[in-house]
Motif scaffolding. Sequence first.
Motif, PDB file in Angstrom:
ATOM      1  N   ARG A  11     -32.261  -0.583 -28.634  1.00 34.80           N
ATOM      2  CA  ARG A  11     -31.211   0.048 -27.479  1.00 34.80           C
ATOM      3  C   ARG A  11     -31.686   0.242 -26.448  1.00 34.80           C
ATOM      4  NH1 ARG A  11     -28.705   2.862 -30.651  1.00 34.80           N
ATOM      5  NH2 ARG A  11     -29.199   4.978 -30.055  1.00 34.80           N
ATOM      6  N   MET A  14     -32.892  -2.545 -24.615  1.00 32.92           N
ATOM      7  CA  MET A  14     -31.881  -3.361 -23.812  1.00 32.92           C
ATOM      8  C   MET A  14     -31.426  -2.927 -22.686  1.00 32.92           C
ATOM      9  SD  MET A  14     -29.818  -4.137 -27.408  1.00 32.92           S
ATOM     10  CE  MET A  14     -28.723  -5.434 -26.750  1.00 32.92           C
ATOM     11  N   ALA A  42     -25.974  -3.366 -27.760  1.00 36.53           N
ATOM     12  CA  ALA A  42     -26.302  -1.877 -27.744  1.00 36.53           C
ATOM     13  C   ALA A  42     -25.480  -1.101 -28.309  1.00 36.53           C
ATOM     14  CB  ALA A  42     -26.807  -1.886 -26.297  1.00 36.53           C
ATOM     15  N   THR A  45     -25.647  -0.999 -32.050  1.00 38.01           N
ATOM     16  CA  THR A  45     -27.006  -0.378 -32.529  1.00 38.01           C
ATOM     17  C   THR A  45     -26.865   0.946 -32.664  1.00 38.01           C
ATOM     18  OG1 THR A  45     -28.133  -0.392 -30.802  1.00 38.01           O
ATOM     19  CG2 THR A  45     -28.433  -2.359 -31.690  1.00 38.01           C
ATOM     20  N   ASP A  46     -25.942   1.518 -31.717  1.00 39.92           N
ATOM     21  CA  ASP A  46     -25.632   2.932 -31.810  1.00 39.92           C
ATOM     22  C   ASP A  46     -24.969   3.354 -33.025  1.00 39.92           C
ATOM     23  OD1 ASP A  46     -25.446   5.834 -31.109  1.00 39.92           O
ATOM     24  OD2 ASP A  46     -23.598   5.281 -29.932  1.00 39.92           O
ATOM     25  N   LEU A  74     -28.114   4.261 -22.153  1.00 37.29           N
ATOM     26  CA  LEU A  74     -27.251   2.951 -21.826  1.00 37.29           C
ATOM     27  C   LEU A  74     -25.955   3.435 -21.090  1.00 37.29           C
ATOM     28  CD1 LEU A  74     -26.353   0.310 -22.748  1.00 37.29           C
ATOM     29  CD2 LEU A  74     -25.411   1.323 -24.756  1.00 37.29           C
TER      30      LEU A  74
END
Length: 180
Positions: A11, A14, A42, A45-46, A74
Amino acid sequence: MNLPNKLTVLRMIMVPFFVLFMLTDIGGPANKWITLVIFCVASLTDMLDGKIARARNLVTNFGKFMDPLADKMLVCSAMICFIPLGKLTAWYVIIIIAREFIISGFRLVASDNNVVIAASYWGKFKTVSQMFMIILLIADLGGVFNTIAAILVWVSLALTVISLVDYIGKNIQVLTKGGM
């Protein structure tokens, strides 16, 4: 390094690519969609790193520290990018980022006092509203979607303030314990 931590690192990796596509025209007409895919992956993935870490008992100190940092990178990067694009105002983004600095400061003081502060539901609602807002602002689909995005801007701002007040109220003892 375990899978949840690898997802957290992914993440973070990214984020520069997200910013590159967000602020340039490097991808041409597909730029918006590339940016949207990067942000959505992203964001997923969190969600996944936490679920996997808890389900497989893979919670680590690295993950506890880096996962929230990756989230902040992010979301804050996206919001900062929206300023020159005219989609968010600077004062709005400053309030969002200030909240993140305050919470991070609280966590550092708590950590120095061997206190672990769990994330609250208000904070989780804030994050989800911000992520949906960002997705809609990137997609820029027009019509009702832009109206929903505008509503989410205000909802996420309200949740940012509410979650900050809730966080401080529930954890004020951290400051008094820390000798401040």
